[in-house]
Design a protein around this motif. Structure first.
Motif, PDB file in Angstrom:
ATOM      1  N   VAL A 106      -3.059  -9.653 -18.156  1.00 16.95           N
ATOM      2  CA  VAL A 106      -2.484 -10.581 -16.981  1.00 16.95           C
ATOM      3  C   VAL A 106      -3.123 -11.583 -16.353  1.00 16.95           C
ATOM      4  CG1 VAL A 106      -1.184 -10.294 -14.918  1.00 16.95           C
ATOM      5  CG2 VAL A 106      -0.904  -8.559 -16.568  1.00 16.95           C
ATOM      6  N   TYR A 107      -4.422 -11.390 -16.138  1.00 15.82           N
ATOM      7  CA  TYR A 107      -5.077 -12.324 -15.311  1.00 15.82           C
ATOM      8  C   TYR A 107      -6.378 -12.916 -15.964  1.00 15.82           C
ATOM      9  CZ  TYR A 107      -2.665  -9.882 -11.408  1.00 15.82           C
ATOM     10  OH  TYR A 107      -1.659  -9.623 -10.596  1.00 15.82           O
ATOM     11  N   GLY A 108      -6.721 -12.288 -17.143  1.00 19.42           N
ATOM     12  CA  GLY A 108      -7.683 -13.214 -17.864  1.00 19.42           C
ATOM     13  C   GLY A 108      -8.997 -12.624 -17.842  1.00 19.42           C
ATOM     14  N   ASP A 109      -9.260 -11.619 -16.882  1.00 16.59           N
ATOM     15  CA  ASP A 109     -10.216 -11.086 -16.222  1.00 16.59           C
ATOM     16  C   ASP A 109     -10.193  -9.931 -15.486  1.00 16.59           C
ATOM     17  OD1 ASP A 109     -13.069 -10.647 -15.982  1.00 16.59           O
ATOM     18  OD2 ASP A 109     -13.505 -12.438 -14.676  1.00 16.59           O
ATOM     19  N   HIS A 110     -11.201  -9.045 -15.580  1.00 18.99           N
ATOM     20  CA  HIS A 110     -11.019  -7.781 -14.715  1.00 18.99           C
ATOM     21  C   HIS A 110     -12.069  -7.728 -13.732  1.00 18.99           C
ATOM     22  CE1 HIS A 110     -14.453  -6.853 -17.589  1.00 18.99           C
ATOM     23  NE2 HIS A 110     -14.763  -5.975 -16.602  1.00 18.99           N
ATOM     24  N   TYR A 111     -12.870  -8.693 -13.388  1.00 15.71           N
ATOM     25  CA  TYR A 111     -13.890  -8.508 -12.288  1.00 15.71           C
ATOM     26  C   TYR A 111     -13.077  -9.198 -10.880  1.00 15.71           C
ATOM     27  CZ  TYR A 111     -17.670  -7.778 -15.371  1.00 15.71           C
ATOM     28  OH  TYR A 111     -18.723  -7.174 -16.575  1.00 15.71           O
ATOM     29  N   GLY A 112     -13.255  -8.263  -9.891  1.00 10.25           N
ATOM     30  CA  GLY A 112     -12.527  -8.962  -8.859  1.00 10.25           C
ATOM     31  C   GLY A 112     -10.920  -8.708  -8.830  1.00 10.25           C
ATOM     32  N   ALA A 113     -10.465  -7.752  -9.764  1.00  4.53           N
ATOM     33  CA  ALA A 113      -8.967  -7.811  -9.826  1.00  4.53           C
ATOM     34  C   ALA A 113      -8.480  -6.406  -9.788  1.00  4.53           C
ATOM     35  CB  ALA A 113      -8.406  -8.222 -11.250  1.00  4.53           C
ATOM     36  N   SER A 114      -7.196  -6.451  -9.510  1.00  2.00           N
ATOM     37  CA  SER A 114      -6.383  -5.176  -9.335  1.00  2.00           C
ATOM     38  C   SER A 114      -5.209  -5.612 -10.274  1.00  2.00           C
ATOM     39  CB  SER A 114      -6.166  -4.747  -8.327  1.00  2.00           C
ATOM     40  OG  SER A 114      -5.403  -5.385  -7.369  1.00  2.00           O
ATOM     41  N   LEU A 126      -2.285  -5.931  -8.595  1.00  2.00           N
ATOM     42  CA  LEU A 126      -1.751  -6.798  -7.956  1.00  2.00           C
ATOM     43  C   LEU A 126      -2.408  -8.288  -7.485  1.00  2.00           C
ATOM     44  CD1 LEU A 126      -1.203  -4.177  -4.624  1.00  2.00           C
ATOM     45  CD2 LEU A 126       0.428  -4.583  -6.654  1.00  2.00           C
ATOM     46  N   GLY A 127      -3.398  -8.393  -8.193  1.00  2.00           N
ATOM     47  CA  GLY A 127      -4.107  -9.732  -8.130  1.00  2.00           C
ATOM     48  C   GLY A 127      -5.386  -9.981  -8.379  1.00  2.00           C
ATOM     49  N   ILE A 128      -6.156 -10.988  -8.489  1.00  2.00           N
ATOM     50  CA  ILE A 128      -7.414 -11.571  -8.706  1.00  2.00           C
ATOM     51  C   ILE A 128      -8.061 -12.195  -7.646  1.00  2.00           C
ATOM     52  CG2 ILE A 128      -7.032 -13.343 -10.222  1.00  2.00           C
ATOM     53  CD1 ILE A 128      -9.177 -12.200 -11.819  1.00  2.00           C
ATOM     54  N   ASP A 129      -9.303 -12.009  -7.092  1.00  2.00           N
ATOM     55  CA  ASP A 129      -9.776 -12.621  -6.240  1.00  2.00           C
ATOM     56  C   ASP A 129     -11.455 -13.171  -6.927  1.00  2.00           C
ATOM     57  OD1 ASP A 129     -10.797 -13.766  -4.162  1.00  2.00           O
ATOM     58  OD2 ASP A 129     -11.448 -11.704  -2.995  1.00  2.00           O
ATOM     59  N   LEU A 130     -11.401 -14.317  -7.365  1.00  2.00           N
ATOM     60  CA  LEU A 130     -12.691 -14.879  -7.948  1.00  2.00           C
ATOM     61  C   LEU A 130     -13.710 -15.319  -6.788  1.00  2.00           C
ATOM     62  CD1 LEU A 130     -11.278 -16.767 -11.128  1.00  2.00           C
ATOM     63  CD2 LEU A 130     -12.083 -14.349 -10.997  1.00  2.00           C
ATOM     64  N   SER A 131     -13.372 -15.560  -5.743  1.00  2.00           N
ATOM     65  CA  SER A 131     -14.121 -15.834  -4.607  1.00  2.00           C
ATOM     66  C   SER A 131     -15.167 -14.770  -4.267  1.00  2.00           C
ATOM     67  CB  SER A 131     -13.493 -16.491  -3.311  1.00  2.00           C
ATOM     68  OG  SER A 131     -12.630 -15.587  -2.794  1.00  2.00           O
ATOM     69  N   TYR A 132     -14.880 -13.459  -4.374  1.00  2.00           N
ATOM     70  CA  TYR A 132     -15.455 -12.224  -4.122  1.00  2.00           C
ATOM     71  C   TYR A 132     -15.641 -12.102  -2.622  1.00  2.00           C
ATOM     72  CZ  TYR A 132     -16.588 -11.604  -9.022  1.00  2.00           C
ATOM     73  OH  TYR A 132     -16.193 -11.553 -10.475  1.00  2.00           O
ATOM     74  N   ASP A 133     -14.544 -12.360  -1.868  1.00  2.00           N
ATOM     75  CA  ASP A 133     -14.718 -12.156  -0.366  1.00  2.00           C
ATOM     76  C   ASP A 133     -13.989 -11.059  -0.194  1.00  2.00           C
ATOM     77  OD1 ASP A 133     -11.909 -12.240  -0.753  1.00  2.00           O
ATOM     78  OD2 ASP A 133     -11.750 -13.890   0.230  1.00  2.00           O
ATOM     79  N   LEU A 134     -13.698 -10.388   1.152  1.00  2.00           N
ATOM     80  CA  LEU A 134     -13.580  -8.980   1.595  1.00  2.00           C
ATOM     81  C   LEU A 134     -12.382  -8.499   0.693  1.00  2.00           C
ATOM     82  CD1 LEU A 134     -14.387  -9.135   5.409  1.00  2.00           C
ATOM     83  CD2 LEU A 134     -15.604  -8.235   3.617  1.00  2.00           C
ATOM     84  N   LEU A 151      -6.888   1.736 -20.173  1.00  2.00           N
ATOM     85  CA  LEU A 151      -5.531   1.327 -20.185  1.00  2.00           C
ATOM     86  C   LEU A 151      -5.138   0.325 -19.125  1.00  2.00           C
ATOM     87  CD1 LEU A 151      -2.814   1.506 -21.455  1.00  2.00           C
ATOM     88  CD2 LEU A 151      -2.413   3.576 -20.260  1.00  2.00           C
ATOM     89  N   TYR A 152      -5.714   0.757 -17.887  1.00  3.95           N
ATOM     90  CA  TYR A 152      -5.248   0.152 -16.540  1.00  3.95           C
ATOM     91  C   TYR A 152      -6.168  -1.279 -16.846  1.00  3.95           C
ATOM     92  CZ  TYR A 152      -5.261  -1.173 -11.564  1.00  3.95           C
ATOM     93  OH  TYR A 152      -5.220  -1.874 -10.292  1.00  3.95           O
ATOM     94  N   PHE A 153      -7.203  -1.295 -16.896  1.00  5.29           N
ATOM     95  CA  PHE A 153      -7.893  -2.592 -17.119  1.00  5.29           C
ATOM     96  C   PHE A 153      -7.630  -3.659 -18.378  1.00  5.29           C
ATOM     97  CE2 PHE A 153     -10.710  -0.476 -13.788  1.00  5.29           C
ATOM     98  CZ  PHE A 153     -10.437  -1.506 -12.928  1.00  5.29           C
ATOM     99  N   SER A 154      -7.125  -2.765 -19.269  1.00  2.00           N
ATOM    100  CA  SER A 154      -6.663  -3.602 -20.358  1.00  2.00           C
ATOM    101  C   SER A 154      -5.455  -4.411 -20.042  1.00  2.00           C
ATOM    102  CB  SER A 154      -6.522  -2.795 -21.474  1.00  2.00           C
ATOM    103  OG  SER A 154      -5.337  -1.955 -21.203  1.00  2.00           O
ATOM    104  N   ILE A 192     -10.473  -0.472  -3.645  1.00  2.00           N
ATOM    105  CA  ILE A 192      -9.747   0.677  -3.257  1.00  2.00           C
ATOM    106  C   ILE A 192      -8.202   0.984  -4.104  1.00  2.00           C
ATOM    107  CG2 ILE A 192      -8.427   1.522  -1.189  1.00  2.00           C
ATOM    108  CD1 ILE A 192     -10.488   0.422   0.518  1.00  2.00           C
ATOM    109  N   ILE A 193      -7.737  -0.007  -4.093  1.00  2.00           N
ATOM    110  CA  ILE A 193      -6.350  -0.087  -5.134  1.00  2.00           C
ATOM    111  C   ILE A 193      -6.532   0.465  -6.396  1.00  2.00           C
ATOM    112  CG2 ILE A 193      -4.419  -1.486  -6.164  1.00  2.00           C
ATOM    113  CD1 ILE A 193      -4.676  -3.468  -3.634  1.00  2.00           C
ATOM    114  N   ASN A 194      -7.518   0.126  -7.135  1.00  2.00           N
ATOM    115  CA  ASN A 194      -7.957   0.544  -8.333  1.00  2.00           C
ATOM    116  C   ASN A 194      -8.350   1.688  -8.440  1.00  2.00           C
ATOM    117  OD1 ASN A 194      -7.609  -2.088  -9.420  1.00  2.00           O
ATOM    118  ND2 ASN A 194      -9.854  -2.458  -9.096  1.00  2.00           N
TER     119      ASN A 194
END
Length: 203
Positions: free
Chosen positions: A142-150, A152-160, A134-137, A167-169
C-alpha cells in the motif's frame, strides 16, 4: 576480505567481477564463524548462568566496553574498517549481560495473569511472525515501505506518530498471531484425536 576492508577493494574490470566479489564478501560475513564469540559465550554461561559467579566476573569488564561501542556505533557513526554490521564480538557481551541480569532478577515462577499472558505470547511467536509477514506485506504494497508505517498510514518524518503506529502494529499482529496459534492448536489436537480413534479398515 579483511585486507580489502582495511585498504579498500581492488579496482574491478567489470561489474560482474565487482558483484562476484560482493557476493563472496557477504557470504563470508554472514557465516557462523562471525558468530563464534556469541556461541562461545552461550556455551560458557550454560554451565553457570550467574552474573555474580567468579567465573563470570569478566562480564563486568567487557560489558562497559560493549556498551561504549554500541553508543559510538549507534549515535556517533563510529565504524571499524575491518568489522561490518552490528553482529560482532563487540556487541554480543552487551546482550549476554542483559540475559544474565534477567535470569538473576526475574522470578523463577509467576502464578498470575501477566505471566500466563507472556507464556501464551511466547508459545505463539511463530504464528505472530507469520502474521507480521502477511501484515507488513500488505502495508508495503500500500505505502511502498514498512518503516514508520502501519495499516493506517506512514510517517517518514519519524516523529511521535511513529510510536502510535508501533502500538497499532502490536495491537493487530500480536492478538491475531495468538488467535492463529489457538486455532492451529485446536485443529491439530482434533486431528490427532480423530486419527487415534479412527476405526481401522479390515484387511
Amino acid at each position: 576480505m579483511t585486507l580489502f576492508n582495511i585498504f579498500g577493494a581492488p579496482p574491478f574490470p567489470t561489474w560482474e567481477a565487482y558483484f562476484e566479489y560482493l557476493y563472496w564478501f557477504l557470504f563470508v560475513a554472514t557465516t557462523p564463524f562471525f558468530m563464534l564469540s556469541a556461541i562461545g559465550l552461550g556455551m560458557w554461561f550454560s554451565k553457570r548462568p550467574n552474573l555474580f559467579a567468579k567465573q563470570n566476573i569478566f562480564m563486568w569488564i567487557i560489558f562497559p566496553v560493549s556498551l561504549y561501542y554500541l553508543i559510538q556505533y549507534q549515535f556517533f557513526d563510529f565504524r571499524f574498517e575491518f568489522i561490518r554490521g552490528d553482529y560482532n564480538l563487540f556487541v554480543f557481551p552487551y546482550s549476554a549481560f542483559l540475559v544474565l541480569l534477567g535470569i538473576k532478577l526475574i522470578p523463577k515462577r509467576w502464578d498470575n495473569w501477566f505471566a500466563k499472558a507472556i507464556s501464551t505470547i511466547g508459545k505463539s511467536t511463530y504464528h505472530i511472525l507469520l502474521t507480521q509477514i502477511l501484515y507488513f506485506s500488505v502495508v508495503y504494497s500500500v505505502y511502498g515501505d514498512h518503516y514508520g508505517a502501519s495499516i493506517l498510514g506512514i510517517d517518514l518524518s519519524y516523529d511521535l506518530t511513529i510510536y502510535l503506529y508501533l502500538i497499532i502494529n502490536w495491537v493487530i499482529c500480536v492478538p491475531f498471531g495468538v488467535f492463529w496459534y489457538y486455532v492451529d492448536f485446536k485443529l491439530r489436537n482434533y486431528y490427532m484425536l480423530y486419527k487415534k480413534n479412527k476405526p481401522r479398515k479390515e484387511e
